[in-house]
Motif scaffolding. Structure first.
Motif, PDB file in Angstrom:
ATOM      1  N   THR A  63      46.291  34.659  40.415  1.00 11.70           N
ATOM      2  CA  THR A  63      46.247  35.531  39.235  1.00 11.70           C
ATOM      3  C   THR A  63      47.250  36.666  39.367  1.00 11.70           C
ATOM      4  OG1 THR A  63      43.914  35.013  38.875  1.00 11.70           O
ATOM      5  CG2 THR A  63      44.775  36.984  37.810  1.00 11.70           C
ATOM      6  N   ALA A  64      47.298  37.275  40.551  1.00 15.87           N
ATOM      7  CA  ALA A  64      48.226  38.387  40.770  1.00 15.87           C
ATOM      8  C   ALA A  64      49.671  37.923  40.614  1.00 15.87           C
ATOM      9  CB  ALA A  64      48.012  38.977  42.162  1.00 15.87           C
ATOM     10  N   VAL A  69      54.720  37.543  37.291  1.00 13.87           N
ATOM     11  CA  VAL A  69      55.764  36.799  36.580  1.00 13.87           C
ATOM     12  C   VAL A  69      55.738  37.137  35.094  1.00 13.87           C
ATOM     13  CG1 VAL A  69      56.565  34.491  35.930  1.00 13.87           C
ATOM     14  CG2 VAL A  69      55.801  34.934  38.265  1.00 13.87           C
ATOM     15  N   TYR A  70      54.542  37.280  34.539  1.00 14.40           N
ATOM     16  CA  TYR A  70      54.432  37.612  33.121  1.00 14.40           C
ATOM     17  C   TYR A  70      55.018  39.005  32.834  1.00 14.40           C
ATOM     18  CZ  TYR A  70      52.427  38.728  28.579  1.00 14.40           C
ATOM     19  OH  TYR A  70      52.276  39.114  27.280  1.00 14.40           O
ATOM     20  N   MET A  71      54.755  39.956  33.725  1.00 13.91           N
ATOM     21  CA  MET A  71      55.294  41.304  33.544  1.00 13.91           C
ATOM     22  C   MET A  71      56.816  41.302  33.633  1.00 13.91           C
ATOM     23  SD  MET A  71      52.768  43.340  32.935  1.00 13.91           S
ATOM     24  CE  MET A  71      53.497  44.944  33.243  1.00 13.91           C
ATOM     25  N   GLU A  72      57.368  40.409  34.457  1.00 22.15           N
ATOM     26  CA  GLU A  72      58.817  40.348  34.621  1.00 22.15           C
ATOM     27  C   GLU A  72      59.495  39.641  33.454  1.00 22.15           C
ATOM     28  OE1 GLU A  72      60.924  41.516  36.924  1.00 22.15           O
ATOM     29  OE2 GLU A  72      59.316  42.576  37.990  1.00 22.15           O
ATOM     30  N   THR A  73      58.862  38.582  32.935  1.00 22.22           N
ATOM     31  CA  THR A  73      59.506  37.739  31.920  1.00 22.22           C
ATOM     32  C   THR A  73      58.979  37.983  30.517  1.00 22.22           C
ATOM     33  OG1 THR A  73      57.905  35.929  32.205  1.00 22.22           O
ATOM     34  CG2 THR A  73      59.850  35.935  33.646  1.00 22.22           C
ATOM     35  N   GLY A  74      57.728  38.444  30.410  1.00 24.96           N
ATOM     36  CA  GLY A  74      57.120  38.599  29.100  1.00 24.96           C
ATOM     37  C   GLY A  74      56.788  37.280  28.439  1.00 24.96           C
ATOM     38  N   ASN A  75      56.830  36.190  29.229  1.00 24.34           N
ATOM     39  CA  ASN A  75      56.600  34.848  28.685  1.00 24.34           C
ATOM     40  C   ASN A  75      55.362  34.252  29.353  1.00 24.34           C
ATOM     41  OD1 ASN A  75      56.719  31.947  28.263  1.00 24.34           O
ATOM     42  ND2 ASN A  75      58.842  32.246  27.563  1.00 24.34           N
ATOM     43  N   ALA A  76      54.278  34.057  28.573  1.00 29.06           N
ATOM     44  CA  ALA A  76      53.023  33.547  29.135  1.00 29.06           C
ATOM     45  C   ALA A  76      53.162  32.117  29.615  1.00 29.06           C
ATOM     46  CB  ALA A  76      51.912  33.650  28.097  1.00 29.06           C
ATOM     47  N   ASN A  77      53.938  31.304  28.887  1.00 31.06           N
ATOM     48  CA  ASN A  77      54.116  29.899  29.291  1.00 31.06           C
ATOM     49  C   ASN A  77      54.820  29.800  30.642  1.00 31.06           C
ATOM     50  OD1 ASN A  77      52.860  28.783  27.036  1.00 31.06           O
ATOM     51  ND2 ASN A  77      54.751  28.827  25.831  1.00 31.06           N
ATOM     52  N   LYS A  78      55.867  30.609  30.822  1.00 30.30           N
ATOM     53  CA  LYS A  78      56.572  30.605  32.106  1.00 30.30           C
ATOM     54  C   LYS A  78      55.640  31.041  33.242  1.00 30.30           C
ATOM     55  CE  LYS A  78      61.343  31.351  30.560  1.00 30.30           C
ATOM     56  NZ  LYS A  78      62.501  32.264  30.627  1.00 30.30           N
ATOM     57  N   ALA A  79      54.817  32.037  32.969  1.00 26.14           N
ATOM     58  CA  ALA A  79      53.889  32.537  33.988  1.00 26.14           C
ATOM     59  C   ALA A  79      52.877  31.464  34.368  1.00 26.14           C
ATOM     60  CB  ALA A  79      53.176  33.786  33.480  1.00 26.14           C
ATOM     61  N   ASN A  80      52.355  30.739  33.378  1.00 22.21           N
ATOM     62  CA  ASN A  80      51.381  29.675  33.653  1.00 22.21           C
ATOM     63  C   ASN A  80      52.012  28.533  34.428  1.00 22.21           C
ATOM     64  OD1 ASN A  80      49.123  30.859  32.427  1.00 22.21           O
ATOM     65  ND2 ASN A  80      49.765  30.191  30.397  1.00 22.21           N
ATOM     66  N   ILE A  81      53.224  28.143  34.037  1.00 20.01           N
ATOM     67  CA  ILE A  81      53.911  27.051  34.736  1.00 20.01           C
ATOM     68  C   ILE A  81      54.219  27.453  36.172  1.00 20.01           C
ATOM     69  CG2 ILE A  81      56.063  25.729  34.845  1.00 20.01           C
ATOM     70  CD1 ILE A  81      56.053  25.722  31.771  1.00 20.01           C
ATOM     71  N   SER A  83      52.606  29.591  37.994  1.00 18.53           N
ATOM     72  CA  SER A  83      51.349  29.627  38.732  1.00 18.53           C
ATOM     73  C   SER A  83      50.924  28.231  39.167  1.00 18.53           C
ATOM     74  CB  SER A  83      50.262  30.266  37.862  1.00 18.53           C
ATOM     75  OG  SER A  83      49.012  30.242  38.525  1.00 18.53           O
ATOM     76  N   ALA A  84      51.053  27.248  38.261  1.00 17.67           N
ATOM     77  CA  ALA A  84      50.599  25.888  38.563  1.00 17.67           C
ATOM     78  C   ALA A  84      51.526  25.177  39.537  1.00 17.67           C
ATOM     79  CB  ALA A  84      50.493  25.084  37.266  1.00 17.67           C
ATOM     80  N   VAL A  85      52.839  25.357  39.364  1.00 17.94           N
ATOM     81  CA  VAL A  85      53.798  24.556  40.120  1.00 17.94           C
ATOM     82  C   VAL A  85      54.207  25.202  41.444  1.00 17.94           C
ATOM     83  CG1 VAL A  85      56.087  23.474  40.039  1.00 17.94           C
ATOM     84  CG2 VAL A  85      54.659  23.516  37.993  1.00 17.94           C
ATOM     85  N   VAL A  86      54.323  26.512  41.463  1.00 14.47           N
ATOM     86  CA  VAL A  86      54.809  27.204  42.666  1.00 14.47           C
ATOM     87  C   VAL A  86      53.680  27.925  43.406  1.00 14.47           C
ATOM     88  CG1 VAL A  86      56.410  28.931  43.561  1.00 14.47           C
ATOM     89  CG2 VAL A  86      57.082  27.502  41.625  1.00 14.47           C
ATOM     90  N   SER A  87      52.986  28.789  42.701  1.00 12.83           N
ATOM     91  CA  SER A  87      51.969  29.614  43.353  1.00 12.83           C
ATOM     92  C   SER A  87      50.814  28.784  43.897  1.00 12.83           C
ATOM     93  CB  SER A  87      51.444  30.652  42.363  1.00 12.83           C
ATOM     94  OG  SER A  87      50.347  31.353  42.902  1.00 12.83           O
ATOM     95  N   ALA A  88      50.272  27.881  43.071  1.00  8.94           N
ATOM     96  CA  ALA A  88      49.087  27.120  43.484  1.00  8.94           C
ATOM     97  C   ALA A  88      49.312  26.330  44.773  1.00  8.94           C
ATOM     98  CB  ALA A  88      48.638  26.193  42.358  1.00  8.94           C
ATOM     99  N   PRO A  89      50.383  25.529  44.897  1.00  7.03           N
ATOM    100  CA  PRO A  89      50.571  24.804  46.162  1.00  7.03           C
ATOM    101  C   PRO A  89      50.697  25.718  47.375  1.00  7.03           C
ATOM    102  CG  PRO A  89      51.954  23.868  44.439  1.00  7.03           C
ATOM    103  CD  PRO A  89      51.383  25.136  43.887  1.00  7.03           C
ATOM    104  N   LEU A  90      51.478  26.797  47.244  1.00  9.93           N
ATOM    105  CA  LEU A  90      51.687  27.687  48.388  1.00  9.93           C
ATOM    106  C   LEU A  90      50.417  28.428  48.773  1.00  9.93           C
ATOM    107  CD1 LEU A  90      55.144  29.237  47.401  1.00  9.93           C
ATOM    108  CD2 LEU A  90      54.716  27.632  49.276  1.00  9.93           C
ATOM    109  N   VAL A  91      49.751  29.001  47.790  1.00 10.41           N
ATOM    110  CA  VAL A  91      48.580  29.835  48.061  1.00 10.41           C
ATOM    111  C   VAL A  91      47.365  28.991  48.450  1.00 10.41           C
ATOM    112  CG1 VAL A  91      46.917  31.413  47.008  1.00 10.41           C
ATOM    113  CG2 VAL A  91      49.355  31.730  46.610  1.00 10.41           C
ATOM    114  N   GLU A  92      47.090  27.945  47.684  1.00  4.81           N
ATOM    115  CA  GLU A  92      45.876  27.165  47.906  1.00  4.81           C
ATOM    116  C   GLU A  92      45.914  26.426  49.235  1.00  4.81           C
ATOM    117  OE1 GLU A  92      45.352  24.767  44.424  1.00  4.81           O
ATOM    118  OE2 GLU A  92      45.143  26.512  43.101  1.00  4.81           O
ATOM    119  N   GLU A  93      47.059  25.862  49.608  1.00  6.95           N
ATOM    120  CA  GLU A  93      47.134  25.161  50.897  1.00  6.95           C
ATOM    121  C   GLU A  93      47.008  26.129  52.067  1.00  6.95           C
ATOM    122  OE1 GLU A  93      46.635  22.092  50.911  1.00  6.95           O
ATOM    123  OE2 GLU A  93      46.869  22.093  48.742  1.00  6.95           O
ATOM    124  N   ALA A  94      47.533  27.348  51.898  1.00  8.78           N
ATOM    125  CA  ALA A  94      47.367  28.358  52.951  1.00  8.78           C
ATOM    126  C   ALA A  94      45.909  28.779  53.065  1.00  8.78           C
ATOM    127  CB  ALA A  94      48.255  29.564  52.654  1.00  8.78           C
TER     128      ALA A  94
END
Length: 343
Positions: A63-64, A69-81, A83-94
């Motif tokens: 979430t953080a 990413v949303y604060m940097e880009t202002g784009n909710a779709n980019k932030a969601n993508i 989170s799913a593609v980059v953040s989730a694999p790195l954070v969840e596996e750790a």
């Protein structure tokens, strides 16, 4: 978190549905772990870590990161993508793998090699998948059947990814220096992250394509990512199970030559069919005999693996001898019970 979308009743209903893959995957883990079963309380602890601590850590960091990413880009779709593609694999596996690391550090006596690591990692991943499924089911409660089918199409994703962390930590068991776990942990983590990344990445591409064209295809995800990963995992598991059975047989033959086991006992203990037949025979002599036979088989496997670690100088000789004495006493007591046919 579990009740905010559909209330307590919805969360309970979703939890019951989410138990389906838990039962199936737990049975698979039980089969993998059948030569020398790990303590059930540790397996349960790994499940609770994945479904509790790892979920909490992942929810907070994902979430953080997404909000950043949303604060940097202002784009909710980019932030969601992202989170799913980059953040989730790195954070969840750790987060999931951290529980296996703690177990390796503080309960190393129960960590005897790659098979143990696979099972511990899989249970952590399974706990995470269980809670994640409930979250998805409650969020899309009105379409529970459809979302359940979609989620159940990837039942081994989280267990498989975290099992790679456990697998490489299992290799570290054979190293004389405990610090070797660090360089071995890195490739295990990266492989798990890569599998997770490819899965989430293609699923996201399919979702975007479905929105733009009205057509989405998960065929690539299944045939190029999931199925090859499952086949590779199965081959590795079969190989490690065979290696473990060979180690048990060779080490028990040494105890046979020293007079601790009869030849027919070593033959039985070195074969899954022989072990099943012995349990059936013991069951015919009463519940106590059946329990004693199970103890006899599990302690014999532990005895062999303890000797293997001592032979490789992984554990100090005095510790190995102390554990050997305890195990031999336990084996002798169990043999007395099932041979006497106590009910």
């Amino acid at each position: 978190m579990l009740t905010e979308s559909a209330g307590l009743r919805g969360a309970v209903s979703a939890g019951i549905v989410a138990l389906i893959p838990v039962v199936v995957v737990s049975a698979l883990v039980w089969w993998i772990d059948s030569w020398e079963p790990e303590p059930r309380w540790l397996m349960a602890a790994m499940f609770l870590w994945g479904g509790g601590v790892a979920v909490a850590i992942s929810a907070w960091l994902n979430t953080a990161w997404m909000e950043s990413v949303y604060m940097e880009t202002g784009n909710a779709n980019k932030a969601n993508i992202f989170s799913a593609v980059v953040s989730a694999p790195l954070v969840e596996e750790a987060a999931k793998g951290l529980g296996v690391v703690f177990l390796f550090i503080f309960f190393k006596k129960y960590f005897n090699g790659p098979i143990d690591g696979i099972c511990y990692g899989a249970m952590s991943g399974l706990g995470f998948a269980f809670v994640e499924n409930i979250l998805y089911f409650t969020r899309f409660y009105d379409d529970l059947q459809e979302i359940a089918i979609l989620r159940f199409s990837s039942p081994l994703l989280h267990p498989l990814c975290t099992a790679t962390v456990g697998l490489f930590l299992g290799f570290a068991v054979y190293a004389r220096n405990r610090w070797m776990a660090i360089p071995l942990l890195i490739p295990g983590y990266l492989i798990g992250v890569s599998i997770h990344f490819m899965h989430n990445g293609w699923a996201t591409i399919s979702d975007v394509n479905a929105i733009l064209t009205g057509e989405g295809s998960l065929g690539f995800l299944y045939w190029v990512i999931q199925i090859p990963s499952y086949i590779a995992a199965l081959i590795l598991v079969l190989w490690f199970r065979k290696d473990e059975s060979n180690i048990i047989r060779e080490r028990l033959l040494e105890y046979q030559r020293a007079g601790w086991f009869a030849p027919h006992e070593v033959t039985m203990l070195s074969s899954m069919d022989g072990r099943r037949q012995a349990k059936s025979w013991a069951a015919s002599r009463g519940p106590a005999a059946k329990t004693a036979m199970k103890q006899f088989q599990e302690e014999s496997a532990h005895l062999a693996l303890n000797r293997q670690r001592a032979a490789l100088q992984i554990i100090p000789v005095h510790k190995a001898q102390r554990e050997e004495a305890r195990t031999l006493n336990s084996i002798g007591a169990a043999r007395t019970v099932f041979m006497s046919g106590v009910r």
